[in-house]
Design an enzyme around this catalytic site. Sequence first.
Site, PDB file in Angstrom:
ATOM      1  N   ASP A 116       0.927  -1.248   0.001  1.00 24.52           N
ATOM      2  CA  ASP A 116       0.097  -0.022   0.011  1.00 24.52           C
ATOM      3  C   ASP A 116       0.951   1.305  -0.249  1.00 24.52           C
ATOM      4  OD1 ASP A 116      -2.361   1.774   0.025  1.00 24.52           O
ATOM      5  OD2 ASP A 116      -2.318   1.511   2.244  1.00 24.52           O
ATOM      6  N   GLU A 137       2.645   4.718  -4.220  1.00 28.30           N
ATOM      7  CA  GLU A 137       2.428   5.785  -5.436  1.00 28.30           C
ATOM      8  C   GLU A 137       4.057   6.554  -5.455  1.00 28.30           C
ATOM      9  OE1 GLU A 137       0.249   5.622  -3.008  1.00 28.30           O
ATOM     10  OE2 GLU A 137      -1.142   4.334  -4.264  1.00 28.30           O
ATOM     11  N   ASP A 143      -9.138   3.716  -1.994  1.00 30.53           N
ATOM     12  CA  ASP A 143      -9.910   4.067  -1.127  1.00 30.53           C
ATOM     13  C   ASP A 143     -11.178   4.581  -1.520  1.00 30.53           C
ATOM     14  OD1 ASP A 143      -7.998   3.319   0.907  1.00 30.53           O
ATOM     15  OD2 ASP A 143      -7.382   5.399   1.210  1.00 30.53           O
TER      16      ASP A 143
HETATM   17  C1  GLC Z   1      -4.730   3.509   2.844  1.00 31.03           C
HETATM   18  C2  GLC Z   1      -5.152   2.217   2.079  1.00 31.03           C
HETATM   19  C3  GLC Z   1      -6.364   1.415   2.934  1.00 31.03           C
HETATM   20  C4  GLC Z   1      -5.715   1.058   4.288  1.00 31.03           C
HETATM   21  C5  GLC Z   1      -5.173   2.351   4.884  1.00 31.03           C
HETATM   22  C6  GLC Z   1      -4.257   2.100   6.224  1.00 31.03           C
HETATM   23  O1  GLC Z   1      -5.691   4.266   3.098  1.00 31.03           O
HETATM   24  O2  GLC Z   1      -5.769   2.712   1.010  1.00 31.03           O
HETATM   25  O3  GLC Z   1      -6.719   0.213   2.300  1.00 31.03           O
HETATM   26  O4  GLC Z   1      -6.355   0.574   5.069  1.00 31.03           O
HETATM   27  O5  GLC Z   1      -4.063   3.037   4.122  1.00 31.03           O
HETATM   28  O6  GLC Z   1      -3.255   1.190   6.090  1.00 31.03           O
END
Ligand code: GLC
Length: 788
Positions: free
Chosen positions: A406, A409, A483
């Site tokens: 995650d 980017e 998200d």
């Molecule tokens: C980001 C991710 C989400 C995750 C959060 C905390 O917002 O897109 O899926 O739960 O980070 O790690």
Amino acid sequence: MQDTSFAIHPGNKQQIEGTNHHDIGNVRSFKKKEGRFVFECDNGTVNVLFYSDSVARVVMNQKQDPVLEGSFAVIKEPGYVDVSVQEKDEEVTLTAQEMSLHVLKAPMRITFKDSDGQIIVGEGKKGMGHSHEGKVICYKEALPYEHYYGFGEKTGFLDKKGEKMTMWNTDVYAPHNPETDALYQSIPFFLTLRGGRAHGLFFDNTGKTHFNMRTEAGTYSFSGDSGQMDYYVMAGPGMKEVLSQYTSLTGTMPLPPKWALGFHQSRYSYETEEEVRELVGNFLEKSIPVDAIYLDIHYMDGYRVFTFDEDRFPNAKQLVADLKEQGIRLVPIVDPGVKEDPEYEAYQEGVHDDRFCKYIEGNVYYGDVWPGNSAFPDFTSDSVQKWWGGKHKFYSDLGIEGIWNDMNEPAVFNETKTMDTKVMHDNNGNPKTHRELHNIYGLKMGEATYEGMKNNLEGKRTFLLTRAGYAGVQRYASVWTGDNRSFWEHLQLALPMCMNLGMSGVPFCGPDVGGFAHDANGQLLARWTQFGTFTPYFRNHSAIGTLRQEPWSFGEDVEANVKKYIDLRYIWMPHLYKLFRDASLTGLPVMRPLVFEYPEDKNTFNLSDQFMIGDNVIVAPITTPDTEHRVVYLPGGEWVNYWTDDIQEGGRHIMVEAPLDTLPIFVKADTVVAHGSPKQSTAVKEDNFQLHAYFGKIAEASYTIYEDDGETFGYENGEAFEKSVNLSYDSDVLTITTEDLNTRFTPDWSEITIVIHGAFDVTEAALNGRNVEMEKLDGGKLVITVSR
Ligand code: GLC
């Protein structure tokens, strides 16, 4: 300004009308050099290369010879292609078997034609150009009746005609809406559908790029803020051929482990070992299937990757082992930001061994993410790839087989939302700025993670989920769409978004089921789970502070409804697994828009609220509240209602009843789907393998069964089970013929139950020439059991 010295400014070259770009100008010389075709032009050098008879690449560099090596997306080398060259005063023609390039010399304009001499991609008044600031642009002719698909992860409807899009991997927590442009993934590839035929265009540029498909003026354009003009044209002639051509360049998805196709449950966060055990207990007690539980950022010690918080998770290894005993995998999140902490091993190693992204002056770049001030591994260097991949032994030693990437980017909590674009990437000794390489950060993190885990798992398949990526991301990871929110509108937009990801070479994708941010409700969760049953990736995930949205969170009725569809996922598993296998070979998506199968049918061109699974199943989810019916478009042919066996004549829109527990599904007549039985997880042996054939007018159908161990790479050495089954009936006699294509793997099941829907008149059945027993059920159903 003609009355100032500006009139003699050295940059005053021929401008592209209405822009500040210089036209490439005239061809001054042309030659063939080491398998490529070189055009020296007034304002730059252009190389043309062939990758196959139907794929050609054009690279323009305004400053130096075009750089041909070093693509992050393309893993194929240019092939030997027999190209005949014809040079005339005004034009050079390069002709391969499936396509030809016609290069007008003054000014340079390139037209691609197919083998019938029809124009695929043309240039008119405007062609290639570049600006003083190093931006590059290319204009192509657009026809009023063409349609555009792909572009990776974009909001909006299926057809991108009329859209303007930017590629710049971006963490977008704000609600995604039709105006939201750059998201987490950048895949600068699209297909053009024109009169039933298709071609593809891939702009391989890893900086910020723009596509302007607002084609009123008869052109579309693609441009980059940095880098070269470097694009590939794929000749098709159909959408499927284009996608195979594109994935022959950028790679196909490796076959995932079967457990990755099951139902996954996540939450930001399941914070403690007890919470995870209780969650699993609920799934087991309620007999709701689940294959994976996710650990979001709270599992770590102060958000330090490659650690567990030992108070919250005192015995992670035992937890992983106990869950695996129940057939459930634990998937932890791993973000790229490494906490700045001189007493933390990953940070120490990164600093000592020079693993982090730095400024040209030599100082490490720090950005604020979950752990606070953090450094970012420079994944563009092979040694960092190895280091990061190797660090995943921390997880694999605990028995973990899947990783969730995650914030790659990379997301940074600042105004620009990402790393300073002035930061350098080592790029294996060929340094480039983050501005030039931004869009590959997630891809390269994915590569390091996938390869590391694969290596650590010694022959077992790994699973990787990623938020960010670039063209080629399918080689390493599945993609979730970031998200979203628990809005009906976000359920709606997930359909075209996933279909376009599928048409961008990424078959393994899906949204957070139920929505991530905002509060879900029972009806939304039920409808979203129905949709999720047929998205390639199927995970329920929700954000901290929102209403819980596990399957049982909204009362018994919703729970029963949600369970019915999670069960249905496992019923369809044998068919889905086979489609994943096909996708891994051909690059064609599992979930696809109807236009992909019916490119001549204008009703499908922008059909964004229903989709297909493979080439024969239409799924039409309900995506609005309090709605118990919807219009479904069925293309020409006959379609069988999956729930009732009613046959519908296609080529028309029909009204379908869909009470809250019904997801409209239609199977194309005279085709087959494979089914298994509902089970707690994919770890449970399948003992009820079925083939469901839906007979229509033709009364003929066939299927090729595919099975393997679902877990190792044995299938790559042919350890698989493949059997073709052909069914037909004539004069009341059903004829079944089977052929073993590969028996090097033995499935768990020993019998195949063949269920034929719509076999009203059959009185006799023969299997490979011998009479077999059959059971006739009500409604024209016929059941025949044959041995494996
Ligand atoms: C980001 C991710 C989400 C995750 C959060 C905390 O917002 O897109 O899926 O739960 O980070 O790690």
